[in-house]
Enzyme design. Sequence first.
Site, PDB file in Angstrom:
ATOM      1  N   TYR A  32       0.741  -1.067  -0.055  1.00 33.06           N
ATOM      2  CA  TYR A  32      -0.113  -0.057  -0.016  1.00 33.06           C
ATOM      3  C   TYR A  32       0.850   1.446  -0.003  1.00 33.06           C
ATOM      4  O   TYR A  32       0.651   2.106  -0.740  1.00 33.06           O
ATOM      5  CB  TYR A  32      -1.149   0.096   1.183  1.00 33.06           C
ATOM      6  CG  TYR A  32      -2.124  -0.974   0.862  1.00 33.06           C
ATOM      7  CD1 TYR A  32      -3.228  -0.285   0.211  1.00 33.06           C
ATOM      8  CD2 TYR A  32      -2.238  -2.210   0.894  1.00 33.06           C
ATOM      9  CE1 TYR A  32      -4.270  -0.908   0.143  1.00 33.06           C
ATOM     10  CE2 TYR A  32      -3.433  -2.875   0.940  1.00 33.06           C
ATOM     11  CZ  TYR A  32      -4.438  -2.257   0.235  1.00 33.06           C
ATOM     12  OH  TYR A  32      -5.631  -3.345  -0.208  1.00 33.06           O
ATOM     13  N   GLU A  75      -8.472  -7.343   4.529  1.00 36.96           N
ATOM     14  CA  GLU A  75      -7.691  -8.411   3.710  1.00 36.96           C
ATOM     15  C   GLU A  75      -6.924  -9.354   4.566  1.00 36.96           C
ATOM     16  O   GLU A  75      -7.027 -10.433   4.582  1.00 36.96           O
ATOM     17  CB  GLU A  75      -6.839  -7.809   2.863  1.00 36.96           C
ATOM     18  CG  GLU A  75      -7.393  -7.192   1.634  1.00 36.96           C
ATOM     19  CD  GLU A  75      -6.761  -6.124   0.878  1.00 36.96           C
ATOM     20  OE1 GLU A  75      -5.549  -6.027   0.897  1.00 36.96           O
ATOM     21  OE2 GLU A  75      -7.378  -5.314  -0.064  1.00 36.96           O
ATOM     22  N   TYR A  93     -15.023 -17.524  -6.307  1.00 39.14           N
ATOM     23  CA  TYR A  93     -13.785 -17.718  -7.213  1.00 39.14           C
ATOM     24  C   TYR A  93     -12.565 -17.909  -6.688  1.00 39.14           C
ATOM     25  O   TYR A  93     -12.193 -17.663  -5.624  1.00 39.14           O
ATOM     26  CB  TYR A  93     -13.943 -16.674  -8.240  1.00 39.14           C
ATOM     27  CG  TYR A  93     -13.659 -15.300  -7.490  1.00 39.14           C
ATOM     28  CD1 TYR A  93     -12.501 -14.997  -7.643  1.00 39.14           C
ATOM     29  CD2 TYR A  93     -14.759 -14.464  -7.279  1.00 39.14           C
ATOM     30  CE1 TYR A  93     -12.029 -13.654  -6.731  1.00 39.14           C
ATOM     31  CE2 TYR A  93     -14.506 -13.315  -6.759  1.00 39.14           C
ATOM     32  CZ  TYR A  93     -13.174 -12.733  -6.326  1.00 39.14           C
ATOM     33  OH  TYR A  93     -12.823 -11.565  -5.756  1.00 39.14           O
TER      34      TYR A  93
END
Length: 341
Positions: A31, A73, A123
Amino acid sequence: NLIDPNAPDFGPVMRRIAHKHVSLGIKSYEYPIVGHHLMWAIGDVLGEAVTPEIAAAWDEVYWLFGCQLIAEEAKLYALGGTDPERPWRKYRVVERLDESPEIFSLILAPVEGKTPEHHTGQYVAIAVDLPSGERQPRQYTISSGPRGDSLRVTIKRVRGVGGAPDGQVSNWLGDNAKPGAVLDVSQPCGDLILDESDGPLVLVSAGIGITPIAAIVEDLSRRQPDRQVRIFHADTSHRNHALYAHLRRQVLAMGDAKAQNWYEEDAESAPTLHPALPGYMDLSDIQIPSDATVFMCGPLPFMRATRRALLDKGISAERIHYEVFGPDLWAQNPDSAEDAG
Ligand SMILES: Cc1cc2nc3c(=O)[nH]c(=O)nc-3n(C[C@H](O)[C@H](O)[C@H](O)COP(=O)(O)OP(=O)(O)OC[C@H]3O[C@@H](n4cnc5c(N)ncnc54)[C@H](O)[C@@H]3O)c2cc1C
């Protein structure tokens, strides 16, 4: 949200991005690197308009957003049992099935350990090393329900249109992912997941958008075989309708499942359970329970038209859930996003 408390909640958009990041193995220490170059680019494009106050405001917004993503996350990596330093797990292709001339399915099993649990509709990303030396990850929906020992992905070879090159990863997998091949696969991610209720369900798809719908139907046929399910699918032709045989078997095994298909070609001769209709999907004469939950997946123009038809039929916007096979340009406002093609 920062300047208008009545603006749509940014949380769902942020969570959807976090899932994509985790599938790609994004790490918290990346980041500051992105932030540094983003701030440089803003200064480069806007020049003197970026006063120190404006630069500080952009920096603050970047980190407000970045900190939320990093936290979300970290949670997803922990829940998935993934070390972000090693986000890729080796899976072997144990079987390959050609679904249509341009679509194939891969049954994947981890080389070591158990297949991770996943929510129906999620997914994985598959990362491949291309002949150019580039490494490229792409997301593919798990087109099977939870099976315990393996997962299935169903992939369409993307062809270049108007002189553009063919899609890199789908064609690399089409050429190389044969039984025995070993692939780098991420943990399952994604927030479009089957609800836990027992209310009526409407599943709408077009083309390769069938993949999350196929996963949902496989799961329902095992866990909720008597749930009311209506399945609407549009495709170029019956020949190109991926996973049709599986869906047919599962629909027949369920107590209250019905499917209607639309084909641009050969609708009259298609051997479907219920006669297929010619042309594009048209829901105007189709009965849909007004308390249904809707899941849909397909190209954005298709989903926009379908969403409008469903709203006209009295389905509330909150009940319409969707997956986009690309950047989610719909996330904040499904009525105004430009087509992604
Ligand atoms: C959540 C999610 C789930 C998905 N699930 C599935 C799934 O179940 N099955 C499936 O098949 N796909 C799925 N996808 C799509 C998949 O991730 C890939 O986007 C798709 O396979 C194309 O990748 P590619 O590498 O083959 O194409 P890319 O190489 O990324 O190319 C994409 C497009 O860009 C065009 N292009 C490339 N270079 C140029 C250029 N220089 N000029 C003009 N055009 C260019 C190509 O012609 C192609 O049309 C999903 C995507 C997401 C986000």
